[in-house]
Every structure is written in C-alpha cells, then in structure tokens.
Design an enzyme around this catalytic site. Sequence first.
Site, mmCIF file in Angstrom:
data_model
loop_
_atom_site.group_PDB
_atom_site.id
_atom_site.type_symbol
_atom_site.label_atom_id
_atom_site.label_comp_id
_atom_site.label_asym_id
_atom_site.label_seq_id
_atom_site.Cartn_x
_atom_site.Cartn_y
_atom_site.Cartn_z
ATOM 1 N N SER A 428 -5.189 1.820 -0.149
ATOM 2 C CA SER A 428 -6.139 1.002 -0.907
ATOM 3 C C SER A 428 -6.979 0.131 -0.004
ATOM 4 O O SER A 428 -8.002 -0.386 -0.432
ATOM 5 C CB SER A 428 -5.421 0.156 -1.949
ATOM 6 O OG SER A 428 -4.229 -0.346 -1.456
ATOM 7 N N HIS A 449 -7.483 7.372 -4.284
ATOM 8 C CA HIS A 449 -6.889 6.063 -4.554
ATOM 9 C C HIS A 449 -6.453 5.965 -6.010
ATOM 10 O O HIS A 449 -7.266 5.744 -6.904
ATOM 11 C CB HIS A 449 -7.894 4.953 -4.201
ATOM 12 C CG HIS A 449 -7.332 3.586 -4.344
ATOM 13 N ND1 HIS A 449 -8.024 2.531 -4.870
ATOM 14 C CD2 HIS A 449 -6.098 3.099 -4.039
ATOM 15 C CE1 HIS A 449 -7.260 1.460 -4.885
ATOM 16 N NE2 HIS A 449 -6.089 1.766 -4.393
ATOM 17 N N GLU A 461 -10.067 6.755 -7.425
ATOM 18 C CA GLU A 461 -11.258 6.655 -6.580
ATOM 19 C C GLU A 461 -11.171 7.759 -5.536
ATOM 20 O O GLU A 461 -10.191 7.832 -4.789
ATOM 21 C CB GLU A 461 -11.321 5.272 -5.919
ATOM 22 C CG GLU A 461 -11.684 4.170 -6.911
ATOM 23 C CD GLU A 461 -11.635 2.773 -6.327
ATOM 24 O OE1 GLU A 461 -12.529 1.969 -6.640
ATOM 25 O OE2 GLU A 461 -10.687 2.456 -5.571
ATOM 26 N N ASN A 499 -11.682 -2.707 -5.851
ATOM 27 C CA ASN A 499 -11.225 -3.904 -5.138
ATOM 28 C C ASN A 499 -12.389 -4.694 -4.543
ATOM 29 O O ASN A 499 -12.329 -5.922 -4.456
ATOM 30 C CB ASN A 499 -10.216 -3.528 -4.047
ATOM 31 C CG ASN A 499 -8.876 -3.143 -4.653
ATOM 32 O OD1 ASN A 499 -8.659 -3.331 -5.855
ATOM 33 N ND2 ASN A 499 -7.982 -2.597 -3.848
#
Length: 594
Positions: A428, A449, A461, A499
């Site tokens: 991540s 991800h 992702e 994120n």
Amino acid sequence: MERPFPTVAVVGLGTMGAGVAVAVARSGRRVIGVEAGPAQAARALARIEASTARAVARERLTAEERTALLALIEVGDELTAAAQADLVIEEVPEDLELKRALFAELDRICPPGTVLATGTTALSVTRIAAATARPERVLGVHFFNPVHSMKLVEVVRTVLTSPQAAEQVAELARDLGKEPVAAGDRAGFIANGLLFAYLNQAAAMFESRYATREDIDAAMRLGCGLPMGPLALLDLIGVDTARTVLEAMYEQSKDRLHAPAPILGQLVAAGLLGRKSGRGFYTYEAPGSSRQVAEKSAEAAEAAARPAAREVRSVGVCGSGTMATGIVEVFAKAGFPVLLAARSQEKAERAKAQLAKSLERSVSRGRLSEEARDAALALVTPVSGYQDLADVDLVVEAVAEDLAVKRELFGALDKIVKPGAVLATTTSSLPVISCATATSRPQDVIGMHFFNPAPAMRLVEVVSTVLTAEDVTATVLELCGKVKKHPVECGDRAGFIVNALLFPYLNDAVRMLEEHYATVDDIDTAMKLGCGYPMGPFELLDVVGLDVSLTIEKVLHQEFREPGLAAAPLLEHLVAAGCLGRKTGRGFRDHARR
Ligand SMILES: NC(=O)c1ccc[n+]([C@@H]2O[C@H](COP(=O)([O-])OP(=O)(O)OC[C@H]3O[C@@H](n4cnc5c(N)ncnc54)[C@H](O)[C@@H]3O)[C@@H](O)[C@H]2O)c1
C-alpha cells in the site's frame, strides 16, 4: 434551560432559508420570513408550501402538522418585521457586502438583546459582526442542504461572540432535532474545511491525468465507503461554489493545498458548473438533472484498444497474514486453485485454518452455502516456501510491508516462477517499481492493492509501473472482474488514489484538533452528519492505527514534498507515546475505558 428564541426571523428564503424556516416552525416557534421584494416573498411562500406538501406526500409530515406549521410562518418583504424576533437567521446569497449591509440594518432595527446569526458558508463571521454594534450577539449558524434531512449544524463563534449566545443557538439546534457542533470563525468551518481540501486534491489528481474521473470516484466510494465520489460531489455542489469556498480558505490559510486546482477555474470560465448547468466533470442529461450521460472518453477508447489478457488458471499467494488470507479467500471463492505459500508449512496451515474460520462465519451469516465453503477450501493448498509456485499463472505477494523483504521475495520468485506469469504486489505504500526491479522481468510485475478485509471490500487499485507490459495490466483488470472486484487503474506513485486523497484529509483533521479549533467528537460528528461519511476521521485513525497512518503520511510527504502534507506533530507525539489506536486501547480516544 428555558426554550430559547420563541420567535425567529429568517431573512432570505431561498434554498437554505426556506428549509430553515420550516425546521424552526416545526419546533412550534413563530417564524417571520423576510424576502427582498413582494414577488420574491410570494415565490418563497409557494416554495415552502410545495416543500411541505412533498413532505406530507412522503409521509415525513402529517397534513395536520403541515397546516399547523404553515400557520406559524408569515412571509413579507419588510425587514422591520424582524424587530419582533428574538433571533434573526440570515440566509441571503453568499456576498460579504450584501450581508454586512443587512447586518448593519438589522442592528438598527432590532432591540439590543436580539441575537443575529449568519448562514454564511465561507465568509468571515467576524467581518459580518463588525458591521454591527453588538458583535457579542452575532454568530454563524451553518445548516446543511437539504435542511430537513441533514442533522448537522455548525455554531460558529467569533472571538467576540458571547458563550451564552452560542449555547442558546446550540440549544435551539438541538430543539430542531439537529446536532450542533462548536466551531471557530475560519473559512469552511469544520466540515467544509476538511471536505473542500480533499475535493481540491481530487480535482488536481484528475487534472494531472493520474486516474480517470470514474476511477477516482469509484476508488473513494468503494475504498472508503463514501456516499459519493469527489468529482461527482463537486458537480453536485457546483464547481463555482467550490472554487469560491477554496479561494476563501486559501485566503486565510495560505496553504497551497487550498489554492483552487486550475481545472476548477477552467470549468467555471467555460460555464461548466456541474449538474446545475448540465455539465461539469461529468455530462448530465439536462441542466439540473442528476443522470449522467455516458461519454466515450479517450480513456475508454484506450481501454478498448488494450491487448488481449494472458490466461490465468491458477494462483499463488505469498504470505500468511490478514491480507494474504483474505486474498486467498477471494480467489478460492471465485473458483481458482490457490497455493497458499508461507515461510513454513505450519504458518501456511494456520493461515488456511483462518480462512476456514472466515468461510464458516459467512456460512453462519447465510452469505455462503456449505457446498460453496467446501469447494473453496478444497481449492486451497498450503505450501511451505515458494518452490511450488513454479507453474502458477499469477502470484500475489502479501508479505510484510518492508521493501527489503519484498525485494528478496521478488528476487526468489523470479528464479522459481515460469516465464510469462504475472507477479503482483499488494503493497500500500512502497513503490511497485522497486519490487519489479528485483526481478529480471519487470514488465510482468504490477500492483494489486486490495483493501482490508479483502473478501468484503470490492476495490482493487491496479498499479502499473513505467515498465509494466500492457497485457499484464489487461490481465489483472480482467481478473478483477472474474473475482468480483472493481478495479481502478493508476500509476506507481505514493498513496495511489485512495490513500493519497484520504490521509491528507485525516492529517488536516489532526491539525484542526491540534490548533484547538474543534474537539475530536465535534470533528467526527461534523464529517459523519455533514458529509455522510461512515466514520469520522478520528474514529478511522484509531481503527487504521496511528503508526500505520503516520507511515503513510510520511511516504506521501516524502513523495510530493508538499509542506501541507507533513504529518501533524500531534500524530507523531501519540505514536511516540505508544497510543496507536484501538489495537493498544488508546489513540485519539481512550478505548480501554469504554
Ligand atoms: N445551498 C447550500 O447548499 C448551502 C448550504 C449551507 C449554507 N449555505 C449558505 O446559505 C446562504 C443562503 O444560500 P442559498 O443557497 O439559500 O441561496 P439562495 O440564492 O437559494 O437564496 C437566497 C435568497 O435570499 C433572497 N435575498 C436576496 N437579498 C435579500 C435581501 N436583501 N433581503 C432578503 N432576502 C434577500 C433571495 O431572493 C433568495 O431567495 C448563503 O450564505 C450560503 O452560502 C448554502
């Protein structure tokens, strides 16, 4: 406390004012509505009658309640009528000079004890108060649209507002069935202050073509459980409004992250203001419509031109932790034979036992049949080490988030796995390219991800590096569909989509707390009730872990070197003190005592 403000005047009965008038009358108070002229007053009354009729049709209100509340509302165009009110709530258009002139007038008209409240979103309450001779009785009362369903009310105090006036207005809000939170006078207050900075980053991300509008929106909905993606939300709010709010925020903070993304200015200049003009980030069927028109974008054309995917019949998953076990479950449930490869046979067996437990829970909740559970379990073979992965078509790595460990693993896989297999990392926060360059076949390496818990979270992702082969990306995108995940595509930079948009917002919330602008509870409440977020930022930080959050924030800051992304010192202090969130019993809240 005595029921505050038996008579309330509402000046400006547009979108917000009409809603506020109805909410106040529902509490049994007399409402004096004031509009700009007779025609506007007639229109406002018609709007109130129509909205309450809709409420009756939707059974939010009985016909008797409607009659009673309409009897409490009078609408006129004489501001002097406001002199009879104990509280005046101003809801005229967002224009500082208009509001200042109105407050100066109200100050002359109303007895000295009357409290004057402005409904401004982003203007300075202090400057509005300064137009009167009673700044201690002037404050902000920020309702959310639509007033009847949004429970949040921000009660905004300037440095001069008397605590008693603020408490009375908060009491009124509670009496209307709302949840008041206390905020200071800063552009955007709590909810919009945090929301718009994030929306701005999403617009900038779109502008830099890091990901498509659809992928940015899907990532935030599916990865964070938000009710809407940021670009669709900008269209709903109005691109012009968003730009104005951001300008006001930047004016005060001088934080570059608040400077409106250039794309917002371009859209405004082109008259593409969002839903209300029929086009903004998306195109709608008609001005005012919420229905998006599917467009064949350049990205879609690109996707259509993608090379054929490689065939994936079997999968290997490296690791034995939470993510690895969840990912094994995803593939096994979709019918793929999976080799669960851990550092020892014992670890692999234990991970399979965890998987069995998770499947069992699904069965007991009625989400999975016993046959499907047995079939999934039968597809999973625990193995020790990575030698057995020689023949799989895809390897997903989910070992410790440590670059040295991952590079060593990729180096080992490179020697074992057959040529042409896809090698994926679920990192991540580490660069996918660093995993790729540990192999002699970086073109076959990609990021996948997954989100925790992998079986439940639909988002993946898909992270292509500058060296990833196009057919590898195509393979993983296709595979995501087969395992019922929603893939979004992005490049190999820190934070990917989710994120990179989520953690700066969480960091802003910590900074707000650190500056004593608002409390943990008020900030969490503001985001849940004002923006419909499933959790407030501090709840989320305590769940994710403060140490994990700090690491991600440091990675983001390191990548972009944006001063506004530097981790808030309070977060560092809490981590240093061992307050890591729920897992240690204490983070922003004390969980041990609950
Ligand atoms: N729309 C939202 O989502 C939202 C949410 C929260 C806060 N706000 C804030 O609420 C305030 C009102 O916004 P809105 O969306 O309801 O605007 P609006 O344009 O829908 O309504 C404004 C009303 O004020 C009236 N008006 C104009 N000048 C007047 C005057 N001198 N005296 C009396 N009435 C006058 C207009 O005729 C109009 O009916 C703004 O400060 C806005 O920033 C809006």
